[in-house]
Scaffold this active site. Structure first.
Site, short mmCIF file in Angstrom:
data_model
loop_
_atom_site.label_atom_id
_atom_site.label_comp_id
_atom_site.label_asym_id
_atom_site.label_seq_id
_atom_site.Cartn_x
_atom_site.Cartn_y
_atom_site.Cartn_z
N ASP A 181 39.69 30.00 40.03
CA ASP A 181 41.03 30.27 39.54
C ASP A 181 42.00 30.06 40.70
OD1 ASP A 181 43.42 31.39 38.65
OD2 ASP A 181 42.38 32.79 37.32
N LYS A 207 53.83 30.42 38.55
CA LYS A 207 53.92 31.11 39.85
C LYS A 207 54.48 30.11 40.87
CE LYS A 207 50.45 34.47 38.50
NZ LYS A 207 49.03 34.71 38.30
N ARG A 353 54.21 43.73 47.40
CA ARG A 353 53.85 42.33 47.66
C ARG A 353 55.10 41.51 48.00
NH1 ARG A 353 50.46 39.72 42.82
NH2 ARG A 353 52.45 40.00 41.76
C1 LIG Z 1 48.62 35.40 37.02
C2 LIG Z 1 47.15 35.36 36.79
C3 LIG Z 1 46.62 35.31 35.48
C4 LIG Z 1 47.53 35.39 34.29
O1 LIG Z 1 46.99 34.77 33.16
P1 LIG Z 1 47.96 34.43 31.93
O2 LIG Z 1 47.06 34.05 30.85
O3 LIG Z 1 48.87 33.33 32.38
O4 LIG Z 1 48.77 35.65 31.63
C5 LIG Z 1 45.25 35.19 35.34
N1 LIG Z 1 44.44 35.15 36.42
C6 LIG Z 1 44.92 35.21 37.69
C7 LIG Z 1 43.99 35.15 38.85
C8 LIG Z 1 46.28 35.34 37.90
O5 LIG Z 1 46.76 35.44 39.14
#
Ligand SMILES: *Cc1c(COP(=O)(O)O)cnc(C)c1O
Length: 394
Positions: A181, A207, A353
């Site tokens: 991820d 982000k 943060r």
């Molecule tokens: C921000 C984030 C998400 C958010 O997932 P959405 O489906 O876009 O809400 C998931 N995993 C990680 C590691 C994140 O930082």
């Protein structure tokens, strides 16, 4: 310098240190949205799927994200949310390791990723298990029972960074696959999924890629795996020929098999325009400047605010672009900072943060943020009643 503040529409007087939650608005976005709405949707209506290329946006935008994560063209597709893409990647990876029953992740992973993994295991009739270990125990825990290693490269709370190449190598040596991820990596630091040998990678675009609230996620599949991946969410847009409307599923031969349904055209158009900001940006230069900003901020805060403690790794190469400080009253302190135009955010139980994106943050901003933090803490400005209530989104 990679500074391009004029490419962003940031409110006057705001120092924006929250790119790890929602990137600011790139100036090119509103005009693009207006164009898509007025000149495509309003004018062409349904014809725009062909005439304006809407149907190809998921791969066209994927090909623009690819160089930012070290992926070759034709290996990244954009769509849906990150949570869904975690499911799509993880389920596909599990299917490629039919004899194995362990999904390995760490306790620092983002909750949605872990909930998705558990939910998948539940529908696999609990024959699989989710093994969670501390982040620094992952490497030693990867053994020949592990089907998939599911990790987030940069920890959302502390910015702690996994060694993607090393852990992927270890996983492969044990016959396991990896799903990385890149939510807090893409657009924040150089990523090289090819060099690291990643099997699957996913990430979000709202982000550090500044695609806007709810912008679609991306998914990467290692080129030599694409042909053998069986998508679990097998939607019509992942079919070889969606407009043949076959009753049986036959996946597209390309990365398009990871597509699911109708793409969110307006969000993709916004993202496409947002990505212009990265044209001619060296990610290595961006990273060097991000580290310089974070180092300056840490030094200033540690000199000025002995009451807070660094929760991020001290070594800059072991962090992403986020710096976190622990403080019991972190939530009201952050609210007080935001009221003064220093926008960071808070993660329970006690982390403040601060994200350092050099595209719109300067060293002077980092110093001002530290000065304001010192002022809020020493004057106890955070004790004011308006900072004591908790908002729904922190
Ligand atoms: C921000 C984030 C998400 C958010 O997932 P959405 O489906 O876009 O809400 C998931 N995993 C990680 C590691 C994140 O930082």
């Amino acid at each position: 310098m990679v500074l391009r503040r004029d490419r962003f529409d940031l409110p006057e007087g705001v120092i924006y240190l929250d790119g790890h939650s929602l990137g600011p608005l790139p100036r090119a976005v509103p005009a693009r949205l207006t164009e898509v709405v007025r000149e495509q949707w309003a004018t062409e209506v349904v014809r725009a799927w062909n005439t304006a290329g809407w149907v190809s946006l998921p791969t066209a935008v994927g090909d623009r994200i690819a160089p930012l994560i070290g992926a070759p063209s034709g290996t990244v597709v954009v769509g849906d949310t990150l949570s869904i893409q975690v499911y799509q990647a993880l389920a596909a990876a599990v299917r490629l390791r039919p004899g194995r029953r362990v999904i390995l992740s760490d306790t620092g992973n983002f909750p949605s990723d872990l909930y998705i993994a558990q939910g998948l295991i539940d529908i696999l009739r609990a024959e699989h298990t989710l093994r969670l270990v501390a982040p620094d125990e992952v490497e030693a825990t990867i053994d020949e029972t592990v089907a998939v290693v599911l990790l987030t490269e940069v920890d959302y709370r502390t910015g702690r960074r996994h060694d993607m190449a090393r852990l992927t190598e270890r996983a492969h040596a044990q016959g396991a696959l990896t799903v990385w991820d890149l939510a807090h990596s893409a657009g924040a630091l150089p990523v090289d999924v090819t060099q690291a040998g990643c099997d699957f990678a996913v990430g979000c675009t709202y982000k550090y890629l500044n695609g806007g609230p709810g912008a679609p996620a991306f998914i990467y599949v290692r080129p030599d795996l694409i042909g053998s991946v069986q998508p679990a969410i097998a939607g019509w847009f992942g079919h070889r020929a969606p407009f043949r409307f076959d009753v049986g599923y036959d996946p597209a031969p390309s990365i398009e098999r990871m597509r699911i349904g109708t793409p969110a055209v307006l969000q993709m158009a916004a993202l496409d325009a947002a990505l212009d900001v990265f044209d001619a940006v060296s990610m290595h230069e961006l990273r060097a400047e991000s580290i310089a900003l974070s180092e300056r901020f840490i030094a200033e805060v540690e000199t000025r605010c002995p009451q807070v403690s660094l929760a991020s790794p001290r070594a800059p190469e072991a962090r992403g672009a986020t710096v976190s400080f622990a403080f019991d009253a972190g939530y009201p302190v952050m609210k007080a900072l935001i009221a003064r135009g220093i926008v960071g955010d808070f993660r329970a139980p006690n982390l403040m943060r601060f994200g350092f994106c050099p595209l719109y943050v300067t060293e002077a901003d980092a110093v001002t943020a530290a000065e304001q933090l010192q002022s809020v803490i020493t004057l106890e400005a955070w004790r004011q009643p308006e900072f004591q209530t908790t908002d729904r989104v922190t």
